[in-house]
Design a protein around this motif. Structure first.
Motif, PDB file in Angstrom:
ATOM      1  N   ASN A 157       0.798  -1.488   0.359  1.00  0.00           N
ATOM      2  CA  ASN A 157      -0.155   0.339   0.348  1.00  0.00           C
ATOM      3  C   ASN A 157       0.897   0.916   0.009  1.00  0.00           C
ATOM      4  O   ASN A 157       1.107   2.618  -0.810  1.00  0.00           O
ATOM      5  N   GLU A 158       1.472   1.425   0.871  1.00  0.00           N
ATOM      6  CA  GLU A 158       2.866   2.106   0.874  1.00  0.00           C
ATOM      7  C   GLU A 158       3.432   2.726  -0.800  1.00  0.00           C
ATOM      8  O   GLU A 158       3.490   3.584  -0.655  1.00  0.00           O
ATOM      9  N   LEU A 159       3.534   1.237  -0.827  1.00  0.00           N
ATOM     10  CA  LEU A 159       4.749   2.323  -2.262  1.00  0.00           C
ATOM     11  C   LEU A 159       3.558   2.854  -3.671  1.00  0.00           C
ATOM     12  O   LEU A 159       4.225   3.305  -4.167  1.00  0.00           O
ATOM     13  N   LEU A 160       2.896   1.674  -3.801  1.00  0.00           N
ATOM     14  CA  LEU A 160       1.339   1.856  -4.839  1.00  0.00           C
ATOM     15  C   LEU A 160       0.923   3.990  -4.006  1.00  0.00           C
ATOM     16  O   LEU A 160       0.795   4.384  -5.288  1.00  0.00           O
ATOM     17  N   LYS A 161       0.943   4.050  -2.978  1.00  0.00           N
ATOM     18  CA  LYS A 161       1.156   5.447  -2.166  1.00  0.00           C
ATOM     19  C   LYS A 161       2.224   6.004  -3.202  1.00  0.00           C
ATOM     20  O   LYS A 161       1.958   7.180  -3.835  1.00  0.00           O
ATOM     21  N   LYS A 162       3.103   5.723  -2.526  1.00  0.00           N
ATOM     22  CA  LYS A 162       3.894   6.712  -3.721  1.00  0.00           C
ATOM     23  C   LYS A 162       4.265   7.131  -4.843  1.00  0.00           C
ATOM     24  O   LYS A 162       4.763   7.723  -5.297  1.00  0.00           O
ATOM     25  N   LEU A 163       4.066   5.459  -5.626  1.00  0.00           N
ATOM     26  CA  LEU A 163       3.911   5.780  -6.977  1.00  0.00           C
ATOM     27  C   LEU A 163       2.792   6.906  -7.861  1.00  0.00           C
ATOM     28  O   LEU A 163       2.989   7.743  -8.179  1.00  0.00           O
ATOM     29  N   GLU A 164       1.911   6.457  -6.977  1.00  0.00           N
ATOM     30  CA  GLU A 164       0.424   7.268  -7.276  1.00  0.00           C
ATOM     31  C   GLU A 164       1.245   9.017  -6.881  1.00  0.00           C
ATOM     32  O   GLU A 164       0.830   9.787  -8.026  1.00  0.00           O
ATOM     33  N   ASP A 165       1.533   9.063  -5.723  1.00  0.00           N
ATOM     34  CA  ASP A 165       2.056  11.158  -5.870  1.00  0.00           C
ATOM     35  C   ASP A 165       3.342  11.245  -5.964  1.00  0.00           C
ATOM     36  O   ASP A 165       3.390  11.958  -6.961  1.00  0.00           O
ATOM     37  N   GLU A 166       4.502  10.097  -6.503  1.00  0.00           N
ATOM     38  CA  GLU A 166       5.352  11.003  -7.094  1.00  0.00           C
ATOM     39  C   GLU A 166       5.518  10.815  -8.055  1.00  0.00           C
ATOM     40  O   GLU A 166       6.690  11.422  -9.153  1.00  0.00           O
ATOM     41  N   ARG A 167       4.947  10.052  -8.932  1.00  0.00           N
ATOM     42  CA  ARG A 167       5.023   8.952 -10.301  1.00  0.00           C
ATOM     43  C   ARG A 167       3.917   9.159 -11.044  1.00  0.00           C
ATOM     44  O   ARG A 167       3.813   9.527 -12.096  1.00  0.00           O
ATOM     45  N   ASP A 168       2.811  10.484 -10.393  1.00  0.00           N
ATOM     46  CA  ASP A 168       1.773  10.340 -11.388  1.00  0.00           C
ATOM     47  C   ASP A 168       1.372   9.277 -11.986  1.00  0.00           C
ATOM     48  O   ASP A 168       0.129   8.757 -12.659  1.00  0.00           O
ATOM     49  N   TRP A 169       1.119   8.203 -10.957  1.00  0.00           N
ATOM     50  CA  TRP A 169       0.675   6.402 -11.689  1.00  0.00           C
ATOM     51  C   TRP A 169      -0.579   6.746 -11.428  1.00  0.00           C
ATOM     52  O   TRP A 169      -1.092   6.796 -10.248  1.00  0.00           O
ATOM     53  N   LYS A 170      -1.361   5.814 -11.793  1.00  0.00           N
ATOM     54  CA  LYS A 170      -2.863   5.791 -11.626  1.00  0.00           C
ATOM     55  C   LYS A 170      -3.282   4.057 -11.140  1.00  0.00           C
ATOM     56  O   LYS A 170      -2.716   3.444 -11.802  1.00  0.00           O
ATOM     57  N   ILE A 171      -3.688   4.470  -9.985  1.00  0.00           N
ATOM     58  CA  ILE A 171      -3.256   2.849  -9.466  1.00  0.00           C
ATOM     59  C   ILE A 171      -5.149   3.259  -8.263  1.00  0.00           C
ATOM     60  O   ILE A 171      -5.834   3.933  -8.765  1.00  0.00           O
ATOM     61  N   ASP A 172      -6.252   1.934  -9.139  1.00  0.00           N
ATOM     62  CA  ASP A 172      -7.365   2.003  -9.270  1.00  0.00           C
ATOM     63  C   ASP A 172      -7.196   0.761  -7.090  1.00  0.00           C
ATOM     64  O   ASP A 172      -6.591   0.248  -7.242  1.00  0.00           O
ATOM     65  N   TRP A 173      -7.722   1.852  -6.295  1.00  0.00           N
ATOM     66  CA  TRP A 173      -7.017   1.136  -5.155  1.00  0.00           C
ATOM     67  C   TRP A 173      -8.173   0.429  -4.094  1.00  0.00           C
ATOM     68  O   TRP A 173      -8.070  -0.929  -3.619  1.00  0.00           O
TER      69      TRP A 173
END
Ligand code: SF4
Ligand code: SF4
Ligand code: SF4
Ligand code: SF4
Ligand code: SF4
Ligand code: SF4
Ligand code: SF4
Ligand code: SF4
Lengths: 179, 799, 799, 179
Positions: free
Chosen positions: C753-769
């Protein structure tokens, strides 16, 4: 003493390089020599002036080893005193040996002056002496129109258009060489 | 599975989907034994001949002139070794220099071995391994070095597989010794370098024998030997009205295939096949219409002049920027060897139509074709097409361009500092700007064609093209003639000259070899040959010096090859062949020992070398020695007891072998007749020495022909030339000529009195003027039965 | 005449007075064919695998950092190549660097080949050529590299003659390419270097197999493999109450003979046999009472400490001043190899009594004995005698001397400028003079023992001895334990770990190898092993790193070898053996492809290397890489698709292979399943890269274990360690971890979860939470059936 | 600009060597850069002072590539702006390519400052840039306590006893770097 670009740019051997010095400095440096030797080469033959300079030095009591075919110039001028033909490679091979008896049988030299020798040949012989003629230390200088990092001191590079200046430097050098 | 053919060493390559299976080797009988009993050292290993090496090295102590005071061979470094300091691995400067010499010899030896092995593969593919080695009725000892070193008498080219296997194994052992943390003694590095040099001589013999056998190059069959034909040499001989193919390198099969294609397709008069370096020499041995365009020193300029419609490279001595140079003048390039692939695409086995089309269209600047027999068609067809396309192109500077540049030069001197020969180009430009192009034109021949100057010119003056432009009129007239490489010296010739050589009445064999890094141009090469040929020495040439000496003519318009006979006898001027052919010069010396003196040959290197060192007055000269091959070649000559003189650039090889005539103990030989010690004159004085100028080199070479075995008559001939060459070029007597006088009979009759007088006056020798005898003075008396050796085991009887 | 034995390649040496005669080879049947059909490239030549090389080289573009801007290899030079200028031969700086790399690989490869061939000669002399190659029940694929490269399945040691002949021929061909005027393209020089590296790997396998077979070193017979015994390591373990023999180098037969002599004469408890470098490792594989005194970095200090009553050298990694060092402390020296003869007299076959007497009396400082089986007696008897004579001698500085010198130091800094590690010795002296010797003692381990400092000290301070003196108390306690070199990885082990390695659940194989030129001491070697072993990587060691990591202990007083198991499985710490043994690390990777993945092995290098590059997460580390061998070893790993990390001194090798993750086209692979192009993450990112500090190297090595083939579970394990090592040593997340994320399942569950969040926040990745799925962002989606390859010919079906 | 003995004496590469320069000269040289980059290495970690100097430069808008494990020091100080971990070898591999997009995607740099990097590692990377990053020319300087002949300009060798002077030089350097 500064340094500059070697006459053959890649003549950069390592941490130990000699400096560029004006004629009077080299001249007075020689004055400290116990047994100096003047080694001359074929480039001397391009102008009588250069032979005369060598003869002047010879007359100050510095023996001359004439390498290449430079001996010709002296023979033609009738100067045969204290001068010996020697191949430069063979001569350097002797100079590196502290036990060599010298040209006159009185022992090796402590100071060698290179003059009129093809740049890269002289440079390599100076390299041999720098690296191996260290006990006792043999001092080497060049009075050619080239910067020679493998000599302890040498002139700066002098292009043909500065030939007159070069000649003046040689004169200055001769007069500051006291023996 | 294919039957594995006889030969002992199985060809393990190119076995695709084939099982390798080695069965039993069945002894076929003792047939080989008959030719000669095996000597003590067949296939010597690294340490086998070390005693001999140490004998040489103690007399001719390695002399080092470092090119660099540092070592950069491992990541403990760089290390500063100046003042004979030790590096981080503990190596001292002197040993490090020995190591660099071994490295140079390694690369040189590997070039010849790699070339020879490659050639052997190709020849076996093409002709099978049973091509007989038969050099005609006058050559019985077909492979003296192979017999001497390996103890093998090769019958077919296939027999050379075991020779190369031996050499390859030894090379790798020697290379191992280069690794950080091996030898600590320069003496051992030098012993290894000598071993490498010997292996190299063997490589060269192998390579030349293989190509002679397969391509039926000149031997002792009709038209060979002294009677080889002459060929054209020089840029001026290239007919640019034809399509022009230029081959560069050392490996002849691709060029030979071009010759075949031209012949078979009746194109010999439509396409000029010229070459640069050794490939050109060997091409003329195969295809007599080939021309020798130039030696190494002109390579850059030939390419830049754009005369080639196709350039074919094989291996060695090819400019590393050849592809760039070809592209500049739209010459498609064909690389034919895996050692020099230049990043191109390998098109071996591809459709020739496609390859030609790609090259002619310019889609690719060049291709690789590794199969020599595929090269001819592609090269010739491409050349014919390109000839049409390239007719309108001009690569020689226009008068206007020339004028512009000479005026643009600011005399900054950068080019001079970059030039290996320190040429004063700026001054020559200035003079040209003022209307006198001669100084610039004069530089053309002195320039070694390296291109370093142009890269540093801030005004972007195409200096190399400027010299070409200024010298263009001469260049067009550069039309010489050269004998085709003759290969082996005949046994019958040796029988005739063996005695005169050993006794000294033929004053010596002079062998000009190697590259074109001359200090002062190609004319020196000519002078060396001329001077010695006229004095009745035997002059045997190979490689670039064989080419360069052919560029010059005498007053009658004759080259030296035209002026002098081509036999191995006094006054002969022999083109032996390419670099690998210089093995035949070793072979001649070996055959003197074997045929004339009857010394056993097989596996008997030490004794033969000892014989040659003491008795065969031969001297190599590599006046333009440049390459690692030249280093290993010279070292190979040295181990065999043959001295060599190099030009002044040769000091950059770092190491020389010079003796000290003033150290008496160094000159102690043994008289094999009775085991007594004899102190002798320094003959030869050096094994490797550089001279500053050709004027100095001429008397030096004469000096290096003295041998302790000289008869008095021989000695007097040698002294005559030694003194005469000194007087002619140094304008004085040599200071050491007296060292070579053992008795009055050693002195030339014509000047005997005069010389005796000099000995009396200048050296305080005691002369009995009545008897015309020397009473006191010489190092030793002349003893006609003196049997000199360095090897105790050769003592025949104890006194 | 002796019958020539079966084996195909005739031993042509040492034939004295014997006729060489080669008969016919009779085919004995098709037996070999059965084991596996021949692949496409048996015994590849120089250009055979060039396509593969160019694939590697286009992705991992050669990077050059010249150590010197000049070239000094021929007498056209020296040439100034700075700014990528051309030399007189036309070579540019980049190609010249490639050439120097090829030269380094040549010397390294030749060291192993020369050693292996030499060993083979000696072993055939001693045991005959029919010694079977049988490594016990767990090793069926006895020689993976030999099968892979040569297409040969060796049955006896004699079969290796043809392998060495192949390698030797290739080495010479490659050396030929070093000659002036060959390659012009750095790409082709590098392709040749890669070929050399591959040959080197083969050499090492051959050498180790031969010695294992002949000396019955550990294999999969009882007591071998994971169960090999432990031996003593460290200067502190040497019992100086005994006579001490120190062996140095890489070739074990002379040391083995000493072991035999000690055993047979019941002297095992009277004489300590210690060694330095690889010979010491291999000695313990033969004679279990032997000790490993030290690795390379301590050589100078062990010798200077004077503990050796006799020093026996063989070849490689021996200080070039070894004789001088021995003389200084009155240790007689025995040289046993023709590659390192140090100017001594060859006494092979001489009477042992005489030799011992000459050595003990000091009449000679050392001797050469080239026959290994003559060494044991002379070495042991001399050691016993010298032990008596040398007892009273002391070579550690006295307190007074130490004090005198620390006070005499003038802090001039010359030593620092001479020191490869730039150690501030003057300051440490000053501190010692003021009473605190710790700074000086601390330098002991960081010093690489080169001795450069002492030579420039105008005050003649024996700096090396000063550090030894200061560190003496630690030194006496330098007592580690190491597993005996185990040799081959078992097929049975591969069967167990093949899947976890390829799927990524064992995160990787870490292979610390090579020399001791560390930037910051031996403890780094320990840390590397510890960190990865604790993380369940497989750690396989050879050479000096295997020794150096054994010097350190944890809180419980245990070395890593004692703490970790010795099996080829997660968490194992394996001493594979000496430098030549590191072929078994290649072999393990090859066996994964062959045994686990069922890829054909025979003559199939390209496919296997392609497999390894894409799927086997292995990474070498040569943290103290120094020698030319290390250069060729790394290059050999690289051609096989295994990356390597070197310490900062490694940049002086001049060349690295690094990719550009930012250039998308460089990362195009093919999916062999359907022929489609797939753009992938950079795994592995580099093939050869240097790190500045060990803290940087640890995460880097974890990163270089990523492979495109990783399963998501495997990837998550690798990511865990990569991120964790970054956080631990760099205190931050890696900036590129996201590149390795293809799907949420690639992320470790604990931190997903933490890493997905980082990807979303820092890399603008789209996450389907909701689905915990990544919708947009990754370079590619995770495809479990992706079958990555670089070779078009391996495409199974077109999509 | 003079030259002196390289910090590792044998670091003599050939004819092209950079000079020793005082902090203000290097500082003002940098002021001419369009896109400078500060490359820092692990030796920075030996004293907080050095990190602070880097941060000051960073705050002047010079991006920082933190190599080795130097990034630690910045993280600990909470400085994360415009700073990127990079392996120095990999970074140099990018710097030599004119088409590299830079750390920020805005293109390669024209000026690189080396700071806190193990001498011989830095020296080799400077050698790569000197020889191959020539079109366009990349300028390089070092502000380490070493003379670096492969950089265009660097400080002189500074021994530990001169640490305070070195710190003063760094301060001087920062203040003379105008951006
Ligand atoms: S081989 Fe020896 S001298 Fe050369 S760099 Fe390495 S440690 Fe220094
Ligand atoms: S470098 Fe160019 S401008 Fe300078 S002297 Fe030479 S030719 Fe003239
Ligand atoms: S090309 Fe000729 S003039 Fe130019 S640097 Fe080379 S030798 Fe000198
Ligand atoms: S003589 Fe020298 S330059 Fe000429 S082709 Fe032979 S090796 Fe090359
Ligand atoms: S040996 Fe040659 S390559 Fe090495 S530093 Fe010296 S000049 Fe440069
Ligand atoms: S090999 Fe080429 S670059 Fe090196 S010295 Fe010779 S000419 Fe110059
Ligand atoms: S011996 Fe140690 S302290 Fe001395 S120069 Fe070598 S590494 Fe530095
Ligand atoms: S060189 Fe000698 S005197 Fe100078 S700092 Fe080093 S130990 Fe002290």
């Amino acid at each position: 003493m500064g340094i500059e670009i070697p006459f053959d740019v890649a003549t950069i051997a390592g941490p130990e390089v000699g400096g560029v010095a004006p004629p009077e400095v080299i001249g007075s440096y020689i004055s400290s020599a116990k047994r100096p030797l003047l080694v001359v080469g074929s480039e001397l033959l391009r102008d009588e002036f250069f032979i005369d300079i060598a003869i002047e030095l010879g007359k100050k009591g510095i023996p001359i080893a004439a390498t290449g075919h430079s001996i010709r110039g002296f023979v033609e001028k009738g100067y045969t005193e204290n001068i010996y033909y020697y191949n430069l490679h063979e001569l350097t091979n002797c100079l590196r040996d502290p036990n060599w008896e010298g040209l006159d049988g009185a022992g090796n030299y402590d100071f060698v002056i290179f003059y009129g020798i093809i740049y890269y040949y002289a440079s390599q012989m100076l390299s041999c002496l720098k690296n191996f003629a260290t006990e006792p230390l043999m001092r080497t200088v060049s009075i050619d129109r080239y910067y020679h990092p493998n000599a302890r001191m040498s002139f700066t590079n002098i292009m043909p258009r500065m030939e007159e200046e070069y000649k003046a430097m040689l004169k200055e050098f001769v007069s500051s060489t006291k023996r | 599975m294919e039957e594995i053919k006889k030969g002992g060493l199985v060809d393990l390559f190119d076995l695709k989907n084939v099982d390798i299976h080695i069965g039993e080797i069945v002894d076929e009988g003792e047939e080989e034994e008959e030719w000669e009993p095996m000597g003590p050292h067949p296939m010597p290993r690294m340490a086998t001949l070390r005693d001999w090496d140490f004998k040489l090295l103690n007399r001719y102590k390695p002399f080092y002139a470092p090119v660099c005071d540092m070592c950069c061979l491992c990541t403990y470094g760089k290390c500063d070794l100046s003042g004979n300091k030790k590096g981080a691995c503990g190596i001292k400067m002197d040993a490090q220099q020995g190591r660099m010499v071994l490295l140079a010899c390694l690369v040189g030896c590997s070039a010849h071995c790699g070339h020879g092995r490659h050639l052997l593969h190709d020849m076996i593919n093409k002709f099978g391994r049973n091509v007989p080695i038969d050099f005609g009725p006058e050559v019985d000892i077909e492979a003296p070095l192979t017999r001497l070193v390996c103890g093998i008498k090769p019958k077919t080219i296939g027999d050379y597989e075991q020779v190369f296997s031996y050499v390859e194994e030894q090379i790798v052992q020697l290379t191992d010794a280069l690794h950080t943390g091996q030898e600590g003694s320069y003496m051992d590095f030098e012993s290894k370098a000598l071993h490498m040099g010997m292996l190299d001589s063997l490589n060269k013999e192998a390579a030349d024998i293989i190509q002679i056998a397969c391509y039926k190059m000149p031997t002792s069959l009709p038209g060979g030997g002294p009677d080889v034909p002459l060929v054209d040499v020089g840029i001026g001989t290239m007919n640019t009205d034809n399509a022009v193919i230029i081959v560069i390198g050392h490996n002849v099969p691709p060029a030979a295939d071009i010759g075949v294609y031209l012949t078979e397709n009746d194109l010999e008069d439509k396409v000029d096949l010229g070459g640069i370096c050794c490939t050109s020499i060997d091409t003329t041995r195969v295809y007599h219409k080939a021309k020798v365009t130039a030696a190494l020193g002109r390579q850059l300029r030939v390419l830049r002049a754009g005369i080639a419609d196709v350039v074919v490279i094989d291996e060695q001595c090819i400019r590393a920027d050849v592809l760039e140079l070809c592209q500049r003048v739209h010459s498609p390039m064909i690389a034919t060897n895996d050692k020099a692939m230049h990043g191109l695409v390998d098109r071996t086995d591809d459709d020739p139509d496609k390859i030609v089309d790609d090259l002619v269209s310019g889609r690719v600047p060049g291709v690789i074709i590794l199969e020599p027999d595929q090269v001819g068609e592609v090269a010739v067809r491409t050349a014919l097409e390109m000839d049409k396309k390239r007719r309108s192109l001009k690569f020689i500077l226009s008068d206007d361009e020339f004028k512009y540049y000479v005026n643009d030069c600011v005399l900054c001197g950068s080019c001079t500092l970059a030039c290996p020969n320190g040429l004063y180009i700026g001054e020559a430009n200035k003079s040209a700007a003022a209307g006198n192009i001669k100084p610039l034109a004069d530089l053309f021949d002195i320039c070694v064609g390296c291109g370093r100057c142009e890269q540093v010119c801030k005004k972007h003056i195409p200096i190399v093209d400027m010299m070409t432009k200024a010298a263009y009129p001469q260049l067009k007239e550069e039309k010489g003639r050269m004998r085709v490489g003759r290969g082996p010296i005949w046994d019958s010739e040796i029988r005739v000259v063996g005695a005169p050589i050993v006794l000294g009445t033929i004053p010596g064999i002079i062998a000009p070899i190697g590259c074109g890094n001359y200090p002062n141009g190609t004319k020196d090469a000519w002078l060396i040959v001329k001077e010695f040929a006229e004095r009745n020495y035997i002059v045997t040439l190979t490689g670039c010096m064989a080419i360069d000496c052919a560029l010059w003519k005498d007053e009658d318009g004759k080259t030296l090859y035209e002026k002098h006979h081509g036999g191995f006898d006094g006054g002969g001027v022999l083109n032996i062949g390419s670099c690998v052919s210089n093995a035949h010069i070793h072979d001649a010396a070996i055959k003197v020992a074997s045929i004339f003196a009857g010394r056993p040959l097989r596996g008997n290197y030490e004794e033969i070398a000892d014989y040659i060192l003491s008795r065969v007055g031969a001297c190599g000269v590599a006046w333009g020695a440049m390459s690692q091959k030249a280093a290993s070649i010279a070292t190979g000559f040295n181990r065999l007891g043959v001295p060599a003189v190099v030009g002044p650039h040769g000091v950059k090889y770092r190491r020389a072998f010079m003796s000290r005539p003033d150290i008496k103990e160094d000159w102690k030989l043994i008289d094999a007749s009775d085991g007594s010690d004899v102190y002798v004159e320094p003959g030869p004085q050096d094994l490797l020495v550089a001279c500053e100028t050709v004027e100095e080199a001429l008397p030096m070479m004469a000096k290096l022909c003295f041998r302790p075995s000289d008869t008095d008559r021989g000695r007097s001939v040698k002294l005559t030339h030694y003194i005469d060459l000194n007087l002619k070029y140094l304008h004085t007597y040599p200071s050491d000529w007296h060292l070579f006088v053992r008795a009055a009979s050693d002195l030339p009759i014509a000047t005997r009195n005069e010389l005796l007088k000099k000995l009396e006056d200048e050296r305080d020798w005691k002369i009995d003027w009545k008897k015309k005898r020397i009473e006191e003075g010489p190092i030793r008396a002349y003893n006609p039965s003196f049997n000199p050796t360095n090897l105790e085991r050769l003592i025949r009887g104890k006194k």
